[in-house]
Design a protein around this motif. Structure first.
Motif, PDB file in Angstrom:
ATOM      1  N   PHE A 113       0.959  -1.090  -0.058  1.00  0.00           N
ATOM      2  CA  PHE A 113       0.003   0.195  -0.018  1.00  0.00           C
ATOM      3  C   PHE A 113       0.685   0.918   0.126  1.00  0.00           C
ATOM      4  O   PHE A 113       2.038   1.122   0.649  1.00  0.00           O
ATOM      5  N   ALA A 114       0.108   2.154  -0.510  1.00  0.00           N
ATOM      6  CA  ALA A 114       1.051   3.726  -0.555  1.00  0.00           C
ATOM      7  C   ALA A 114       0.094   4.801  -0.110  1.00  0.00           C
ATOM      8  O   ALA A 114      -0.852   4.558  -0.744  1.00  0.00           O
ATOM      9  N   PRO A 115       0.335   5.460   1.280  1.00  0.00           N
ATOM     10  CA  PRO A 115      -0.287   6.310   1.741  1.00  0.00           C
ATOM     11  C   PRO A 115      -0.509   7.472   0.707  1.00  0.00           C
ATOM     12  O   PRO A 115       0.557   7.881  -0.041  1.00  0.00           O
ATOM     13  N   ASN A 116      -1.772   8.159   0.496  1.00  0.00           N
ATOM     14  CA  ASN A 116      -1.945   9.258  -0.585  1.00  0.00           C
ATOM     15  C   ASN A 116      -1.291  10.214  -0.006  1.00  0.00           C
ATOM     16  O   ASN A 116      -2.006  11.543   0.411  1.00  0.00           O
ATOM     17  N   GLU A 117       0.168  10.522   0.234  1.00  0.00           N
ATOM     18  CA  GLU A 117       0.802  11.815   0.690  1.00  0.00           C
ATOM     19  C   GLU A 117       2.058  11.954  -0.174  1.00  0.00           C
ATOM     20  O   GLU A 117       2.460  11.288  -0.971  1.00  0.00           O
ATOM     21  N   ALA A 118       2.377  13.343  -0.030  1.00  0.00           N
ATOM     22  CA  ALA A 118       3.459  13.722  -0.799  1.00  0.00           C
ATOM     23  C   ALA A 118       4.918  13.555   0.004  1.00  0.00           C
ATOM     24  O   ALA A 118       4.896  13.370   1.287  1.00  0.00           O
ATOM     25  N   GLY A 122       4.568   9.342   1.689  1.00  0.00           N
ATOM     26  CA  GLY A 122       3.905   8.705   0.531  1.00  0.00           C
ATOM     27  C   GLY A 122       4.522   7.459   0.105  1.00  0.00           C
ATOM     28  O   GLY A 122       4.192   6.898  -0.965  1.00  0.00           O
ATOM     29  N   ASP A 123       5.724   7.041   0.975  1.00  0.00           N
ATOM     30  CA  ASP A 123       6.349   5.729   0.361  1.00  0.00           C
ATOM     31  C   ASP A 123       5.398   4.691   0.189  1.00  0.00           C
ATOM     32  O   ASP A 123       4.695   4.490   1.176  1.00  0.00           O
ATOM     33  N   THR A 124       5.751   3.772  -0.619  1.00  0.00           N
ATOM     34  CA  THR A 124       4.920   2.339  -0.621  1.00  0.00           C
ATOM     35  C   THR A 124       5.766   1.542   0.228  1.00  0.00           C
ATOM     36  O   THR A 124       6.706   1.318   0.313  1.00  0.00           O
ATOM     37  N   TYR A 125       4.745   0.786   1.088  1.00  0.00           N
ATOM     38  CA  TYR A 125       5.024  -0.235   1.926  1.00  0.00           C
ATOM     39  C   TYR A 125       4.838  -1.447   1.303  1.00  0.00           C
ATOM     40  O   TYR A 125       3.659  -1.687   0.725  1.00  0.00           O
ATOM     41  N   ILE A 126       5.651  -2.622   1.607  1.00  0.00           N
ATOM     42  CA  ILE A 126       5.475  -3.917   1.484  1.00  0.00           C
ATOM     43  C   ILE A 126       5.714  -4.811   2.746  1.00  0.00           C
ATOM     44  O   ILE A 126       6.591  -4.497   3.224  1.00  0.00           O
ATOM     45  N   VAL A 138       7.113  -5.204   8.150  1.00  0.00           N
ATOM     46  CA  VAL A 138       7.561  -4.485   7.029  1.00  0.00           C
ATOM     47  C   VAL A 138       8.514  -5.169   6.317  1.00  0.00           C
ATOM     48  O   VAL A 138       9.806  -5.170   6.849  1.00  0.00           O
ATOM     49  N   VAL A 139       8.556  -5.227   4.817  1.00  0.00           N
ATOM     50  CA  VAL A 139       9.656  -5.880   4.225  1.00  0.00           C
ATOM     51  C   VAL A 139      10.579  -4.980   3.347  1.00  0.00           C
ATOM     52  O   VAL A 139      11.740  -4.635   3.538  1.00  0.00           O
ATOM     53  N   SER A 140       9.840  -3.858   3.179  1.00  0.00           N
ATOM     54  CA  SER A 140      10.574  -2.590   2.546  1.00  0.00           C
ATOM     55  C   SER A 140       9.841  -1.563   2.220  1.00  0.00           C
ATOM     56  O   SER A 140       8.444  -1.453   2.227  1.00  0.00           O
ATOM     57  N   ARG A 141      10.508  -0.369   1.976  1.00  0.00           N
ATOM     58  CA  ARG A 141       9.586   0.859   1.460  1.00  0.00           C
ATOM     59  C   ARG A 141      10.372   1.488   0.517  1.00  0.00           C
ATOM     60  O   ARG A 141      11.675   1.639   0.258  1.00  0.00           O
ATOM     61  N   MET A 142       9.561   1.967  -0.640  1.00  0.00           N
ATOM     62  CA  MET A 142      10.215   2.681  -1.719  1.00  0.00           C
ATOM     63  C   MET A 142       9.294   3.752  -2.255  1.00  0.00           C
ATOM     64  O   MET A 142       8.369   3.972  -1.585  1.00  0.00           O
ATOM     65  N   ARG A 143       9.574   4.019  -3.225  1.00  0.00           N
ATOM     66  CA  ARG A 143       8.855   5.406  -4.067  1.00  0.00           C
ATOM     67  C   ARG A 143       7.473   4.937  -3.931  1.00  0.00           C
ATOM     68  O   ARG A 143       6.964   3.881  -4.147  1.00  0.00           O
ATOM     69  N   SER A 175      12.799  -5.679  -1.785  1.00  0.00           N
ATOM     70  CA  SER A 175      13.665  -4.588  -1.471  1.00  0.00           C
ATOM     71  C   SER A 175      13.676  -3.265  -1.903  1.00  0.00           C
ATOM     72  O   SER A 175      13.479  -2.225  -1.082  1.00  0.00           O
ATOM     73  N   ASP A 176      13.383  -3.238  -3.258  1.00  0.00           N
ATOM     74  CA  ASP A 176      13.358  -1.981  -3.881  1.00  0.00           C
ATOM     75  C   ASP A 176      12.739  -2.135  -5.459  1.00  0.00           C
ATOM     76  O   ASP A 176      12.887  -3.553  -5.994  1.00  0.00           O
ATOM     77  N   VAL A 177      12.521  -1.120  -6.203  1.00  0.00           N
ATOM     78  CA  VAL A 177      12.442  -1.420  -7.721  1.00  0.00           C
ATOM     79  C   VAL A 177      13.753  -1.833  -8.444  1.00  0.00           C
ATOM     80  O   VAL A 177      14.668  -1.598  -7.810  1.00  0.00           O
ATOM     81  N   ILE A 178      13.755  -2.463  -9.529  1.00  0.00           N
ATOM     82  CA  ILE A 178      15.094  -2.609 -10.369  1.00  0.00           C
ATOM     83  C   ILE A 178      14.828  -1.230 -11.201  1.00  0.00           C
ATOM     84  O   ILE A 178      13.958  -1.295 -12.158  1.00  0.00           O
ATOM     85  N   GLU A 179      16.008  -0.309 -11.107  1.00  0.00           N
ATOM     86  CA  GLU A 179      15.889   0.922 -11.958  1.00  0.00           C
ATOM     87  C   GLU A 179      16.313   0.249 -13.233  1.00  0.00           C
ATOM     88  O   GLU A 179      16.873  -0.387 -13.758  1.00  0.00           O
ATOM     89  N   GLY A 180      15.397   1.148 -14.115  1.00  0.00           N
ATOM     90  CA  GLY A 180      15.490   0.977 -15.607  1.00  0.00           C
ATOM     91  C   GLY A 180      14.449   0.294 -16.075  1.00  0.00           C
ATOM     92  O   GLY A 180      14.440  -0.142 -17.212  1.00  0.00           O
ATOM     93  N   THR A 181      13.776  -0.534 -15.196  1.00  0.00           N
ATOM     94  CA  THR A 181      12.498  -1.206 -15.775  1.00  0.00           C
ATOM     95  C   THR A 181      11.088  -0.634 -15.836  1.00  0.00           C
ATOM     96  O   THR A 181      10.156  -1.339 -16.027  1.00  0.00           O
ATOM     97  N   TYR A 182      11.268   0.775 -15.805  1.00  0.00           N
ATOM     98  CA  TYR A 182       9.992   1.460 -15.985  1.00  0.00           C
ATOM     99  C   TYR A 182       9.242   1.018 -17.376  1.00  0.00           C
ATOM    100  O   TYR A 182      10.104   1.264 -18.434  1.00  0.00           O
ATOM    101  N   THR A 183       8.179   0.747 -17.218  1.00  0.00           N
ATOM    102  CA  THR A 183       7.367   0.455 -18.699  1.00  0.00           C
ATOM    103  C   THR A 183       6.289   0.958 -18.788  1.00  0.00           C
ATOM    104  O   THR A 183       5.310   1.014 -17.723  1.00  0.00           O
ATOM    105  N   LYS A 184       5.680   1.641 -19.844  1.00  0.00           N
ATOM    106  CA  LYS A 184       4.058   2.139 -20.087  1.00  0.00           C
ATOM    107  C   LYS A 184       3.666   1.071 -20.951  1.00  0.00           C
ATOM    108  O   LYS A 184       3.842   0.738 -21.914  1.00  0.00           O
ATOM    109  N   ILE A 185       2.851   0.360 -20.207  1.00  0.00           N
ATOM    110  CA  ILE A 185       2.269  -0.919 -20.770  1.00  0.00           C
ATOM    111  C   ILE A 185       1.331  -0.707 -21.776  1.00  0.00           C
ATOM    112  O   ILE A 185       0.813  -1.591 -22.603  1.00  0.00           O
ATOM    113  N   PHE A 186       0.420   0.381 -21.462  1.00  0.00           N
ATOM    114  CA  PHE A 186      -0.637   0.697 -22.603  1.00  0.00           C
ATOM    115  C   PHE A 186      -0.770   2.205 -22.435  1.00  0.00           C
ATOM    116  O   PHE A 186      -0.317   2.759 -21.586  1.00  0.00           O
ATOM    117  N   GLU A 187      -1.215   3.040 -23.491  1.00  0.00           N
ATOM    118  CA  GLU A 187      -1.666   4.066 -23.727  1.00  0.00           C
ATOM    119  C   GLU A 187      -3.131   4.240 -23.913  1.00  0.00           C
ATOM    120  O   GLU A 187      -3.995   3.402 -24.405  1.00  0.00           O
TER     121      GLU A 187
END
Length: 526
Positions: A113-118, A122-126, A138-143, A175-187
């Motif tokens: 979940f990710a709190p609706n905060e700035a 607003g970090d995402t919790y796993i 808590v396993v990790s926190r990320m963007r 523990s975190d995202v893998i940088e460089g894996t961002y994908t826009k899977i549809f428009e």
């Protein structure tokens, strides 16, 4: 005689059969943004509760009819004084935990979940747990990822799908995202002119399915649930509307998920906005047609009732009466923001909930240790018995239909005098920090009290176009007297963004040292 007996048995079977059915809404209470999984033939559901603590409730059912709260993903959030109802830093009204994603993988439960905060708030919790009931860690926190879905693929890779068709891959240890894996899977297509959110990703028969709510702002178009389908998780995706239906005199339904039972049946659990009671989950068939998970009956409509998944299950509810005789506070309760632990007790006076003053505050919306439960439709009635003999000068205690606009029963002590009032209160919050800037209060009726024990009751009517709260008091717990006027409850997405709650409160406006004892809370719904 035989004919009469046959008719009696037929009617009895019909009544008992109806009683066993799952009536829609599945829960006529505020359970928004649901995610549902099935583990060992048992359904588990999580929901959004924002500023209420503990948060991210985990609910369980074996039949899709009788649900109970069995745990929470976290007891409290501590990233900011805002979670403690700070008069200077702000609050988290309408923010906090949103749209939790629930998964079961390799023998463990996972919640994201990710709190609706700035910022860091607003970090995402796993989080993970061996049992859905907890304990969770808590396993990790990320963007921050908005309305995100955690997804474990068959090949061992893990993803988070979020926003409007955005995706990132996670490290195997989460523990975190893998940088460089961002994908826009549809428009989005040209007809997706409104919000497109509420991601829920599943895999079925080798294909990937992403369910989302679509708010289409155009003549003749309505809120709907859409599905994006692909053979590869990265796309290309094709889209289909899988539900576009209103129900029960309320608006069009959207946002939720689909779930497969242990016996292979598929169901949809999608919420519907129902005014002041909040956003309520409906259950419906999910039929796989041409490889699409179509929701509703054969006409695409939401059924009024369905057969329960399992018969003859014990009656359970997420809203409960309480005599406060247990050693621990029941899981059906949530505090408004983080509680002050040393300022409440179930042991100081066994059989009573004691609420103590812990800080001087000017109004209900900054009062610590306000205890809440959901109000329910179609109608409900909640009452409390309070011992007020230890109030201090300026103290306020009572019972409310709590929201950004609230109907409130308040007993106030002024000198040696006790006065009961029914009032209409509304909070004004700053947009950024959710600071309590002001509270307007319109007192409708007052009554002088000559005793220190009182019973307070609020009845709620959430039938279409009603949303009425009615207020009563009693001096003996038997005879009830109406006080004030009928109150029009409201759902306001800019402030609380949640359904109305029964709320027991106590706070000091001048000095500390007082307390109240609540003997019991009784609730009924029909």
């Amino acid at each position: 005689m035989k004919k009469s007996l046959f008719v009696f048995v037929f009617v009895l079977v019909a009544i008992c059969g109806k009683a066993q059915m799952v009536e829609n809404p599945m829960l006529w209470a505020d359970v928004p943004d649901p995610d549902v999984i099935c583990v060992d033939d048992c359904f588990y559901m999580v929901s959004t509760t924002m500023h209420l603590m503990p948060g991210a409730p985990v609910m369980r059912s074996r039949d899709l009819k009788n649900w109970e709260t069995v745990g929470y993903v976290f007891d409290r959030l501590t990233d900011s004084p805002k979670y403690d109802l700070s008069p200077t830093e702000g609050t988290v009204y309408g923010r906090g935990q949103w749209a939790t994603s629930l998964k079961y993988h390799n023998g463990k439960f996972y919640a994201l979940f990710a709190p609706n905060e700035a910022g860091a708030m607003g970090d995402t919790y796993i989080c993970e747990a061996e049992r859905a009931e907890g304990p969770w860690r808590v396993v990790s926190r990320m963007r921050h990822f908005h309305d995100c879905s955690l997804f474990f693929d068959d090949d061992g890779r893990v993803y988070v799908v979020y926003g409007t068709g955005e995706m990132m891959e996670l490290k195997p240890d989460l523990s975190d995202v893998i940088e460089g894996t961002y994908t826009k899977i549809f428009e989005r297509e040209a007809d997706e002119t409104g919000l497109l959110e509420g991601s829920r990703m599943i895999k079925h028969n080798g294909k990937y399915y992403l369910l989302m709510i679509s708010h289409v702002f155009a003549p003749g178009r309505h809120r709907r649930e859409v599905c994006y389908r692909a053979d590869d998780i990265h796309g290309p995706y094709e889209k289909k509307t899988i539900l576009e239906a209103d129900y029960g005199g309320f608006p069009y339904v959207g946002q939720g998920t689909i779930v497969q039972s242990g016996s292979g049946d598929w169901y949809g659990v999608i919420f519907q906005d129902r005014g002041a009671v909040g956003r309520v989950p409906l259950v419906m068939p999910c039929r796989w047609i041409d490889g699409w998970p179509m929701l509703g009956d054969e006409q695409g409509a939401i059924p009024t009732q369905m057969r329960p998944y399992a018969a003859n299950q014990p009656v359970a509810s997420i809203v409960k009466s309480d005599d406060f005789s247990d050693a621990k506070l029941g899981l059906h309760w949530q505090w408004n923001h983080n509680p002050v632990d040393e300022a409440w007790s179930l042991s100081d006076r066994p059989g009573y909930l004691r609420l103590k003053s812990s800080r001087v505050v000017p109004n209900l919306y900054l009062a610590p240790n306000t205890l809440t439960q959901r109000m329910e439709g179609p109608t409900c009635s909640g009452s409390i018995e309070i011992d007020l003999s230890h109030l201090k000068d300026g103290d306020c205690a009572g019972f409310a239909a709590l929201n950004g606009n609230s109907g409130v029963l308040t007993v106030t002590k002024q000198g040696r005098k006790l006065t009961l009032s029914m009032s209409e209160q509304a909070v004004s919050l700053s947009n950024r920090e959710k600071l309590v800037e002001s509270v307007s209060e319109k007192v409708i009726e007052t009554v002088a009290l000559k005793q220190s024990k009182i019973w307070l009751r609020i009845d709620g009517d959430f039938m279409p176009r009603r949303d009425i709260a009615t207020f009563y008091y009693s001096l003996d717990g038997e005879q009830w007297t109406k006080i004030g006027s009928d109150y029009k409850m409201q759902f306001d997405f800019r402030r609380f963004f949640m359904g109305s709650k029964f709320a027991i409160f106590y706070y000091a406006t001048r000095k500390l040292g007082g307390y109240i004892d609540v003997n019991k809370f009784s609730v009924h719904n029909s």
